[in-house]
Design a protein around this motif. Structure first.
Motif, short mmCIF file in Angstrom:
data_model
loop_
_atom_site.label_atom_id
_atom_site.label_comp_id
_atom_site.label_asym_id
_atom_site.label_seq_id
_atom_site.Cartn_x
_atom_site.Cartn_y
_atom_site.Cartn_z
N ALA A 98 5.57 -9.38 1.26
CA ALA A 98 6.68 -9.34 0.28
C ALA A 98 6.20 -9.78 -1.11
CB ALA A 98 7.81 -10.24 0.77
N ILE A 99 5.32 -10.76 -1.15
CA ILE A 99 4.85 -11.28 -2.45
C ILE A 99 4.12 -10.18 -3.22
CG2 ILE A 99 2.63 -12.20 -1.57
CD1 ILE A 99 3.12 -14.65 -3.40
N ALA A 100 3.37 -9.33 -2.50
CA ALA A 100 2.63 -8.25 -3.16
C ALA A 100 3.58 -7.18 -3.69
CB ALA A 100 1.64 -7.64 -2.17
N LYS A 101 4.62 -6.89 -2.91
CA LYS A 101 5.58 -5.86 -3.34
C LYS A 101 6.24 -6.27 -4.65
CE LYS A 101 6.84 -4.54 1.30
NZ LYS A 101 7.93 -4.54 2.28
N ASP A 102 6.56 -7.55 -4.77
CA ASP A 102 7.21 -8.01 -5.99
C ASP A 102 6.23 -8.14 -7.15
OD1 ASP A 102 9.91 -8.11 -5.30
OD2 ASP A 102 9.71 -10.04 -4.33
N TYR A 103 5.05 -8.66 -6.89
CA TYR A 103 4.09 -8.93 -7.97
C TYR A 103 3.59 -7.63 -8.61
CZ TYR A 103 0.20 -11.09 -10.50
OH TYR A 103 -0.67 -11.51 -11.48
N TRP A 104 3.31 -6.60 -7.76
CA TRP A 104 2.80 -5.34 -8.31
C TRP A 104 3.87 -4.25 -8.37
CZ3 TRP A 104 -0.71 -8.24 -5.25
CH2 TRP A 104 -1.88 -8.60 -5.91
N ARG A 105 5.13 -4.65 -8.18
CA ARG A 105 6.25 -3.69 -8.21
C ARG A 105 6.00 -2.50 -7.29
NH1 ARG A 105 6.49 -3.59 -14.70
NH2 ARG A 105 6.86 -5.80 -14.99
N PRO B 71 6.70 -0.12 -3.85
CA PRO B 71 7.92 0.30 -3.14
C PRO B 71 8.14 -0.53 -1.87
CG PRO B 71 6.17 1.92 -2.91
CD PRO B 71 5.68 0.92 -3.90
N LYS B 72 9.35 -0.47 -1.36
CA LYS B 72 9.70 -1.29 -0.19
C LYS B 72 8.87 -0.96 1.04
CE LYS B 72 14.35 -2.57 -1.48
NZ LYS B 72 15.75 -2.22 -1.46
N ASP B 73 8.44 0.31 1.14
CA ASP B 73 7.68 0.70 2.33
C ASP B 73 6.16 0.64 2.08
OD1 ASP B 73 7.55 2.72 0.50
OD2 ASP B 73 7.95 4.35 1.92
N THR C 71 2.30 -0.50 2.03
CA THR C 71 1.46 -1.00 3.14
C THR C 71 0.23 -1.71 2.60
OG1 THR C 71 0.19 1.05 3.22
CG2 THR C 71 2.17 0.94 4.63
N LEU C 72 -0.57 -2.19 3.55
CA LEU C 72 -1.82 -2.86 3.18
C LEU C 72 -2.69 -1.98 2.28
CD1 LEU C 72 -4.08 -4.99 3.52
CD2 LEU C 72 -4.66 -3.93 5.70
N ARG C 73 -2.70 -0.68 2.58
CA ARG C 73 -3.50 0.26 1.79
C ARG C 73 -3.10 0.21 0.30
NH1 ARG C 73 -4.36 5.34 -0.10
NH2 ARG C 73 -6.42 6.11 0.44
N ASP C 74 -1.79 0.21 0.05
CA ASP C 74 -1.30 0.14 -1.33
C ASP C 74 -1.73 -1.18 -1.99
OD1 ASP C 74 0.23 2.61 -1.09
OD2 ASP C 74 1.54 1.46 0.22
N VAL C 75 -1.68 -2.24 -1.20
CA VAL C 75 -2.04 -3.56 -1.75
C VAL C 75 -3.52 -3.59 -2.14
CG1 VAL C 75 -2.23 -6.02 -1.20
CG2 VAL C 75 -0.23 -4.74 -0.45
#
Ligand SMILES: [Fe+2]
Ligand SMILES: [Fe+2]
Length: 342
Positions: free
Chosen positions: A287-294, A296-298, A300-304
């Protein structure tokens, strides 16, 4: 109490860089702050500019005072007021007047993080060249390059292809140089009564960005006791070594960091390969990564991994640039620092 709250908020208004803050009422100790994007700022590292609307309730976004729902004795049941008091127990127990206003996302859900705010989040610049490399030419470059290659050897032996653990360990080291450099430039600025050219802030931002990488990785990889002990030992050695190196030669220190960042790009690229070929499970993003890098809700690790990897070449460029300035016998304070250049 309310006077102190108002003072606290006004102080933040004065010191805030990109934030417009409206305080609707001094009558309640419960303050809601709505955070909204105001406009887009172009350029690397710049994202949405946020606007905080402080109010006592919904409908205060035009800055006018509205009905105070939080006022005890109005239209809230005692149970609700008691519940809110419990939530704010820590703040109520202090007489310093320090209040962190409630902050909500655009969708109205509560902002859960205290360690970073919505206006500090950004979308990673994925267009940056990942392959750029500073070819070591001078003796100093070659020494810096060799130091980094030597540092990589024990990492390769110890972690092999456990890229999650490797990245986590790497980030505990990567967050040190920016803090050391920023601190030493800060002290230099004080000693010489001189502006820093923005470099203090730039390096501290880099340290903070790296720390957020670590906060994200630690959600994905729970460190074992022996890894925690290893971090203690590595930090003790690396902090002191880098501190001395930066005092002796900031030119070499920045070059070393530039090469460390090149290694970080390589590590995250290998990490990504293992996710793509199924060796590492592509779990949901923390969740922290979704908020920090804006993200999407879905996400994944790959996006991070992709967004973290996109930060590293920015650090690479900043540090090679700083080293180049030193090589040209230019004081960093004379060249504008790349602020918010993640
Ligand atoms: Fe990093
Ligand atoms: Fe980095």
């Amino acid at each position: 109490m309310n006077l102190m709250v108002t003072r606290s908020v006004m102080r933040r208004l004065v010191t805030s860089r990109k934030v417009v803050l409206y305080v609707s009422t001094p009558q309640s100790s419960t303050m809601n702050v709505e955070v909204r994007p105001v406009d887009e700022m172009k350029g690397p590292g710049y994202g949405v500019r946020w606007q905080r609307m402080a109010s006592s309730g919904a409908g205060a976004s035009d800055g006018k005072e509205t009905k105070n729902k939080a006022m005890p004795g109005t239209n809230k049941s005692n149970a609700v007021v008691e519940e809110e008091k419990k939530k704010n127990e820590v703040m109520d127990s202090t007489y310093w007047g320090i209040v962190r206003p409630k902050i909500v996302r655009e969708d109205g859900t509560e902002w859960p993080w205290n360690c970073f705010m919505p206006w500090e989040t950004y979308s990673a610049d994925l267009s940056i060249d990942l392959t750029k490399h500073h070819a070591p030419k001078t003796l100093m470059d070659k020494v810096a390059y060799r130091i980094v290659k030597l540092l990589r050897m024990p990492t390769d032996i110890f972690f092999k292809r456990r890229y999650g653990c490797r990245a986590m360990m790497l980030e505990t080291v990567a967050a040190v140089p920016g803090m050391v450099g920023g601190m030493l430039l800060h002290l230099k600025s004080l000693r010489r009564f001189q502006q820093s050219g923005g470099w203090i802030k730039a390096l501290l931002e880099e340290a903070e960005n790296e720390r957020m990488h670590l906060m994200t990785m630690v959600e994905l990889v729970q460190p074992q006791l022996y890894e925690r002990l290893l971090v203690l030992a590595v930090q003790g050695v690396f902090f002191n070594s880098f501190f001395v190196l930066y005092i002796l030669s900031p030119k070499v220190a920045h070059r070393v960091v530039g090469y460390l960042e090149e290694e970080a790009i390589h590590s995250y690229t290998e990490y990504l390969k293992d996710v793509d070929n199924g060796k590492i499970e592509n779990v949901p993003a923390p969740a922290i990564a979704k908020d920090y890098w804006r993200l999407p809700k879905d996400a994944t690790l790959r996006d991070v991994i992709i967004v973290i990897r996109a930060d590293e070449p920015h650090h690479r460029d900043v540090n090679h640039f700083a080293s180049d300035l030193h090589c040209q016998k230019k004081d960093l304070s004379k060249a504008p620092a790349p602020i918010s250049y993640h």
